[in-house]
Design a protein around this motif. Structure first.
Motif, short mmCIF file in Angstrom:
data_model
loop_
_atom_site.label_atom_id
_atom_site.label_comp_id
_atom_site.label_asym_id
_atom_site.label_seq_id
_atom_site.Cartn_x
_atom_site.Cartn_y
_atom_site.Cartn_z
N SER A 1 39.25 47.74 63.09
CA SER A 1 40.29 48.77 62.92
C SER A 1 41.58 48.44 63.64
O SER A 1 42.65 48.93 63.25
CB SER A 1 39.75 50.13 63.38
OG SER A 1 39.48 50.12 64.77
N LYS A 2 41.53 47.61 64.69
CA LYS A 2 42.73 47.30 65.46
C LYS A 2 43.20 45.85 65.27
O LYS A 2 44.14 45.41 65.92
CB LYS A 2 42.50 47.59 66.94
CG LYS A 2 42.25 49.06 67.22
CD LYS A 2 42.04 49.35 68.69
CE LYS A 2 41.81 50.84 68.91
NZ LYS A 2 41.57 51.19 70.33
N ARG B 1 47.08 55.47 62.66
CA ARG B 1 45.67 55.47 62.24
C ARG B 1 45.17 56.86 61.86
O ARG B 1 44.10 56.97 61.27
CB ARG B 1 44.79 54.88 63.35
CG ARG B 1 44.85 53.37 63.43
CD ARG B 1 43.72 52.83 64.29
NE ARG B 1 43.82 53.28 65.67
CZ ARG B 1 44.55 52.67 66.61
NH1 ARG B 1 45.26 51.60 66.30
NH2 ARG B 1 44.58 53.14 67.85
N ASP C 1 44.63 56.76 58.38
CA ASP C 1 43.73 55.71 57.89
C ASP C 1 42.28 56.14 57.99
O ASP C 1 41.90 56.91 58.88
CB ASP C 1 43.92 54.42 58.71
CG ASP C 1 45.31 53.84 58.56
OD1 ASP C 1 45.96 54.12 57.53
OD2 ASP C 1 45.74 53.10 59.46
N SER D 1 46.77 45.99 64.01
CA SER D 1 47.55 47.08 64.60
C SER D 1 48.98 46.67 64.85
O SER D 1 49.30 45.50 65.07
CB SER D 1 46.89 47.51 65.92
OG SER D 1 47.71 48.43 66.62
#
Length: 287
Positions: A97-98, A254, A257, A101
């Protein structure tokens, strides 16, 4: 009696895993950076720091890592005398997920966790240790997380509950006790050896809906406070004043997301069956 060595035992998952191990007939050696006592003679606490001084450790049938994966992987790699038949460690979904980023520090974290997974797998394989890494989604249930618990406690104190308007990204919160159950479940199946598993909770819901469930779980009435994401961008100083995580640009991005896990492999390999997100007030009190 089999022996379980638990590193990072004083954290969110440890509070649920230690009783499960004792109930399953294990002798438990639990490591923490601060001294702790136990009334059960089968549970021995020891003080240790993965990046500092560590005590002499007994041979173990299974080694658990419940804390930061990068520190554990470094320590395990430089401790060749440890050769448990099974190693179970927790990483994070932040690996995925990062990874892209907008925040450089978050990208560095994702890269560091990915390297740690590889380092642990390499060291375990050389020693003939079967390994399993879990990548959980948002963990709750022990009152020590840095995401939902601060929001809940702030609302309890001020009787106001912030609701980010437009936060429609899906979340899949997972209870710490379900993760503790998974720690034992993987020991019973060879299919889970030398694997990385994404682990999410039993329900996917929007960030806004998740916050509404947290508010409903509180033992006092709170006033909902809708906050558009554009407003949240300027509220970092106020968030710090209230003891909340400051909403940085990456965090706010996020909220739109989906951060969910495909845990079909865990269901198939060791019967992963997490509970839906139905928290109560106990989830935010700490253990």
């Amino acid at each position: 009696m089999p022996v379980a060595l638990v590193v990072g035992a004083s954290g969110a998952i440890g509070g649920f895993l230690l009783p499960r191990l004792l109930a399953a007939g294990y002798e438990v050696v639990a490591l923490s950076r601060t001294p702790r006592a136990s009334a059960d003679p089968r549970l021995r606490w020891q003080v240790g720091d993965l990046d500092g001084a560590m005590p002499a450790l007994p041979p173990a049938d299974v080694l658990y890592s419940l804390g930061p994966l990068d520190a554990f992987a470094r320590w395990f790699a430089r401790t060749p005398s440890l050769r448990p038949p099974r190693v179970v460690a927790f990483g994070s979904m932040s690996v995925a997920s990062k990874r892209d980023s907008v925040d450089a520090a978050e990208r560095a974290l994702a890269a560091r966790l990915h390297v740690a997974e590889q380092e642990l797998a390499a060291a375990a394989t050389v020693r003939g240790c079967a390994w399993t890494v879990f990548r959980p989604t948002l963990i709750y249930g022990a009152g020590v997380d840095r995401s939902l618990t601060p929001i809940a406690r702030c609302a309890l104190r001020w009787r106001v509950f912030p609701h980010p308007y437009g936060a429609h990204g899906l979340r899949q919160p997972v209870h710490a006790d379900d993760l503790a159950a998974a720690c034992l479940a993987v020991l019973g199946t060879r299919a889970s050896a030398d694997r990385v598993y994404a682990l999410g909770g039993g329900e996917r819901l929007s960030f806004a809906a998740m916050c509404a469930r947290v508010r409903a779980s509180l033992p006092v009435a709170t006033l909902p406070l809708p906050l558009p994401l554009a407003v949240l961008r300027g509220l970092a100083p106020l968030a710090r004043a209230f003891g909340l995580p400051a909403p940085g640009a990456a965090m706010l991005a996020r909220l739109r997301d989906d951060l969910v896990a495909d845990h079909a492999a865990a269901v198939a390999d060791f019967g992963w069956a997490p509970r839906p997100f139905r928290p109560d007030a106990v989830a935010w009190r700490g253990r």
